[in-house]
Design a protein around this motif. Structure first.
Motif, PDB file in Angstrom:
ATOM      1  N   PHE A  77       0.835  -1.202   0.000  1.00  5.24           N
ATOM      2  CA  PHE A  77       0.000   0.000   0.000  1.00  5.24           C
ATOM      3  C   PHE A  77       0.874   1.258   0.000  1.00  5.24           C
ATOM      4  CE2 PHE A  77      -1.975   3.495   2.322  1.00  5.24           C
ATOM      5  CZ  PHE A  77      -3.137   3.686   1.586  1.00  5.24           C
ATOM      6  N   SER A  78       1.858   1.297   0.891  1.00  4.88           N
ATOM      7  CA  SER A  78       2.753   2.452   0.996  1.00  4.88           C
ATOM      8  C   SER A  78       3.508   2.703  -0.302  1.00  4.88           C
ATOM      9  CB  SER A  78       3.757   2.262   2.134  1.00  4.88           C
ATOM     10  OG  SER A  78       3.271   2.891   3.287  1.00  4.88           O
ATOM     11  N   GLU A  79       4.001   1.616  -0.899  1.00  2.00           N
ATOM     12  CA  GLU A  79       4.757   1.765  -2.146  1.00  2.00           C
ATOM     13  C   GLU A  79       3.859   2.243  -3.280  1.00  2.00           C
ATOM     14  OE1 GLU A  79       6.937  -1.892  -2.811  1.00  2.00           O
ATOM     15  OE2 GLU A  79       7.899  -1.649  -0.847  1.00  2.00           O
ATOM     16  N   ALA A  80       2.666   1.678  -3.374  1.00  2.93           N
ATOM     17  CA  ALA A  80       1.781   1.995  -4.494  1.00  2.93           C
ATOM     18  C   ALA A  80       1.072   3.340  -4.327  1.00  2.93           C
ATOM     19  CB  ALA A  80       0.766   0.872  -4.692  1.00  2.93           C
ATOM     20  N   TYR A  81       0.720   3.690  -3.093  1.00  2.00           N
ATOM     21  CA  TYR A  81      -0.146   4.859  -2.886  1.00  2.00           C
ATOM     22  C   TYR A  81       0.446   5.943  -1.993  1.00  2.00           C
ATOM     23  CZ  TYR A  81      -3.778   2.249  -5.233  1.00  2.00           C
ATOM     24  OH  TYR A  81      -4.507   1.566  -6.181  1.00  2.00           O
ATOM     25  N   SER A 128       0.310   9.246  -3.560  1.00  2.00           N
ATOM     26  CA  SER A 128      -0.897   9.454  -4.374  1.00  2.00           C
ATOM     27  C   SER A 128      -1.515  10.838  -4.198  1.00  2.00           C
ATOM     28  CB  SER A 128      -1.933   8.361  -4.099  1.00  2.00           C
ATOM     29  OG  SER A 128      -2.321   8.384  -2.743  1.00  2.00           O
ATOM     30  N   HIS A 129      -1.108  11.558  -3.147  1.00  2.00           N
ATOM     31  CA  HIS A 129      -1.602  12.937  -3.004  1.00  2.00           C
ATOM     32  C   HIS A 129      -1.112  13.810  -4.164  1.00  2.00           C
ATOM     33  CE1 HIS A 129       2.218  12.562  -0.902  1.00  2.00           C
ATOM     34  NE2 HIS A 129       2.390  13.870  -1.003  1.00  2.00           N
ATOM     35  N   ASN A 130       0.089  13.497  -4.678  1.00  2.00           N
ATOM     36  CA  ASN A 130       0.603  14.228  -5.844  1.00  2.00           C
ATOM     37  C   ASN A 130      -0.230  13.928  -7.090  1.00  2.00           C
ATOM     38  OD1 ASN A 130       2.700  15.324  -4.278  1.00  2.00           O
ATOM     39  ND2 ASN A 130       3.981  13.537  -4.643  1.00  2.00           N
ATOM     40  N   VAL A 131      -0.604  12.670  -7.223  1.00  2.00           N
ATOM     41  CA  VAL A 131      -1.459  12.240  -8.335  1.00  2.00           C
ATOM     42  C   VAL A 131      -2.815  12.944  -8.228  1.00  2.00           C
ATOM     43  CG1 VAL A 131      -2.593  10.269  -9.440  1.00  2.00           C
ATOM     44  CG2 VAL A 131      -0.306   9.994  -8.451  1.00  2.00           C
ATOM     45  N   PHE A 132      -3.373  12.921  -7.028  1.00  2.00           N
ATOM     46  CA  PHE A 132      -4.671  13.559  -6.775  1.00  2.00           C
ATOM     47  C   PHE A 132      -4.630  15.038  -7.184  1.00  2.00           C
ATOM     48  CE2 PHE A 132      -7.936  15.572  -4.125  1.00  2.00           C
ATOM     49  CZ  PHE A 132      -9.003  14.707  -4.267  1.00  2.00           C
ATOM     50  N   ALA A 133      -3.587  15.742  -6.735  1.00  2.00           N
ATOM     51  CA  ALA A 133      -3.444  17.170  -7.036  1.00  2.00           C
ATOM     52  C   ALA A 133      -3.334  17.417  -8.545  1.00  2.00           C
ATOM     53  CB  ALA A 133      -2.221  17.737  -6.315  1.00  2.00           C
ATOM     54  N   LYS A 134      -2.556  16.585  -9.202  1.00  2.00           N
ATOM     55  CA  LYS A 134      -2.372  16.720 -10.658  1.00  2.00           C
ATOM     56  C   LYS A 134      -3.695  16.498 -11.389  1.00  2.00           C
ATOM     57  CE  LYS A 134       0.781  14.935 -14.281  1.00  2.00           C
ATOM     58  NZ  LYS A 134      -0.162  14.935 -15.392  1.00  2.00           N
ATOM     59  N   LEU A 135      -4.430  15.476 -10.997  1.00  2.00           N
ATOM     60  CA  LEU A 135      -5.712  15.178 -11.640  1.00  2.00           C
ATOM     61  C   LEU A 135      -6.722  16.303 -11.416  1.00  2.00           C
ATOM     62  CD1 LEU A 135      -6.086  11.365 -10.780  1.00  2.00           C
ATOM     63  CD2 LEU A 135      -5.434  12.358 -12.989  1.00  2.00           C
ATOM     64  N   VAL A 136      -6.703  16.875 -10.216  1.00  2.00           N
ATOM     65  CA  VAL A 136      -7.600  18.008  -9.922  1.00  2.00           C
ATOM     66  C   VAL A 136      -7.253  19.183 -10.832  1.00  2.00           C
ATOM     67  CG1 VAL A 136      -8.170  19.789  -8.207  1.00  2.00           C
ATOM     68  CG2 VAL A 136      -8.171  17.387  -7.540  1.00  2.00           C
ATOM     69  N   MET A 170     -11.834   7.027  -9.954  1.00  2.00           N
ATOM     70  CA  MET A 170     -11.230   5.698  -9.905  1.00  2.00           C
ATOM     71  C   MET A 170     -10.214   5.589  -8.756  1.00  2.00           C
ATOM     72  SD  MET A 170     -12.968   4.281 -12.171  1.00  2.00           S
ATOM     73  CE  MET A 170     -12.270   2.657 -11.871  1.00  2.00           C
ATOM     74  N   LEU A 171      -9.395   6.616  -8.606  1.00  2.00           N
ATOM     75  CA  LEU A 171      -8.412   6.638  -7.519  1.00  2.00           C
ATOM     76  C   LEU A 171      -9.122   6.540  -6.166  1.00  2.00           C
ATOM     77  CD1 LEU A 171      -5.553   7.111  -6.290  1.00  2.00           C
ATOM     78  CD2 LEU A 171      -5.967   9.569  -6.544  1.00  2.00           C
ATOM     79  N   CYS A 172     -10.199   7.304  -6.019  1.00  2.00           N
ATOM     80  CA  CYS A 172     -10.921   7.319  -4.742  1.00  2.00           C
ATOM     81  C   CYS A 172     -11.634   5.997  -4.470  1.00  2.00           C
ATOM     82  CB  CYS A 172     -11.897   8.487  -4.688  1.00  2.00           C
ATOM     83  SG  CYS A 172     -11.055  10.081  -4.576  1.00  2.00           S
ATOM     84  N   ILE A 173     -12.120   5.355  -5.515  1.00  2.00           N
ATOM     85  CA  ILE A 173     -12.756   4.040  -5.352  1.00  2.00           C
ATOM     86  C   ILE A 173     -11.703   3.012  -4.904  1.00  2.00           C
ATOM     87  CG2 ILE A 173     -13.822   2.099  -6.591  1.00  2.00           C
ATOM     88  CD1 ILE A 173     -15.435   4.269  -8.188  1.00  2.00           C
ATOM     89  N   ASP A 174     -10.532   3.032  -5.563  1.00  2.00           N
ATOM     90  CA  ASP A 174      -9.426   2.149  -5.158  1.00  2.00           C
ATOM     91  C   ASP A 174      -9.049   2.411  -3.701  1.00  2.00           C
ATOM     92  OD1 ASP A 174      -9.254   1.021  -7.636  1.00  2.00           O
ATOM     93  OD2 ASP A 174      -7.424   2.074  -8.239  1.00  2.00           O
ATOM     94  N   MET A 175      -8.868   3.682  -3.389  1.00  2.00           N
ATOM     95  CA  MET A 175      -8.419   4.063  -2.056  1.00  2.00           C
ATOM     96  C   MET A 175      -9.468   3.734  -0.996  1.00  2.00           C
ATOM     97  SD  MET A 175      -5.924   5.204  -0.292  1.00  2.00           S
ATOM     98  CE  MET A 175      -4.761   6.097  -1.307  1.00  2.00           C
ATOM     99  N   ARG A 176     -10.730   3.845  -1.359  1.00  2.00           N
ATOM    100  CA  ARG A 176     -11.800   3.486  -0.414  1.00  2.00           C
ATOM    101  C   ARG A 176     -11.696   1.996  -0.062  1.00  2.00           C
ATOM    102  NH1 ARG A 176     -17.769   3.906  -2.612  1.00  2.00           N
ATOM    103  NH2 ARG A 176     -16.951   2.187  -3.857  1.00  2.00           N
ATOM    104  N   GLY A 177     -11.503   1.161  -1.073  1.00  2.00           N
ATOM    105  CA  GLY A 177     -11.379  -0.280  -0.849  1.00  2.00           C
ATOM    106  C   GLY A 177     -10.146  -0.636  -0.036  1.00  2.00           C
ATOM    107  N   GLU A 218      -4.009  13.055   5.097  1.00  2.00           N
ATOM    108  CA  GLU A 218      -4.351  11.676   5.465  1.00  2.00           C
ATOM    109  C   GLU A 218      -3.333  10.668   4.941  1.00  2.00           C
ATOM    110  OE1 GLU A 218      -6.211  10.913   7.765  1.00  2.00           O
ATOM    111  OE2 GLU A 218      -7.613  12.582   7.878  1.00  2.00           O
ATOM    112  N   ILE A 219      -2.904  10.831   3.681  1.00  2.00           N
ATOM    113  CA  ILE A 219      -1.966   9.846   3.115  1.00  2.00           C
ATOM    114  C   ILE A 219      -0.608   9.952   3.812  1.00  2.00           C
ATOM    115  CG2 ILE A 219      -1.013  11.134   1.114  1.00  2.00           C
ATOM    116  CD1 ILE A 219      -2.133   7.459   1.042  1.00  2.00           C
ATOM    117  N   GLN A 220      -0.203  11.166   4.162  1.00  2.00           N
ATOM    118  CA  GLN A 220       1.095  11.317   4.825  1.00  2.00           C
ATOM    119  C   GLN A 220       1.052  10.831   6.264  1.00  2.00           C
ATOM    120  OE1 GLN A 220       3.569  14.722   3.538  1.00  2.00           O
ATOM    121  NE2 GLN A 220       1.780  15.302   2.317  1.00  2.00           N
TER     122      GLN A 220
END
Length: 126
Positions: free
Chosen positions: A40-44, A47-55, A65-72, A111-113
């Motif tokens: 989880f740590s390695e993959a996500y 992911s806050h950087n990914v989130f910011a870029k997508l926004v 999709m990211l949020c659905i993955d992260m929710r699971g 939260e991710i950090q």
């Protein structure tokens, strides 16, 4: 010599993650849980950087999709605060409130950090 009763290790509290519940969700297998946390740590972990870029690029389908993955995943590892946050963000998609998603960048990042720090600390203490 008589068999020593193995003391059940007292698991300390970690910010943003319920370790005991996470182990329970991994069929009581702590070694498996540790593997899942590392992956989880390695993959996500970033992911806050990914989130910011997508926004920034208004790529809402990918954010969803990211949020659905992260929710699971956050559910599986018992990262309760992150899990709650993902449910909250996914509500915005339900009502098509895309313009509000940008407001969640700092919360996501926090939260991710927090999670990454707690996971590292736990792994070191095992």
């Amino acid at each position: 010599e008589p068999l020593r009763k193995i003391e059940k290790r007292e698991i300390e509290a970690y910010d943003g993650i319920n370790i005991e519940e996470g182990i329970r969700r991994s069929n009581g297998n702590e070694a498996l849980y540790l593997e899942v946390l590392k992956e989880f740590s390695e993959a996500y972990g970033e992911s806050h950087n990914v989130f910011a870029k997508l926004v920034k690029e208004h790529r809402y389908e990918q954010i969803k999709m990211l949020c659905i993955d992260m929710r699971g995943l956050s559910g599986a590892i018992a990262a309760e605060d992150m899990h709650t946050l993902m449910i909250e963000i996914l509500q915005l998609f339900l009502y098509k409130n895309y313009e509000l998603i940008a407001n969640y960048q700092e919360k996501y990042s926090f939260e991710i950090q927090t999670l990454k720090r707690s996971i590292s600390k736990y792994i070191e203490n095992v």
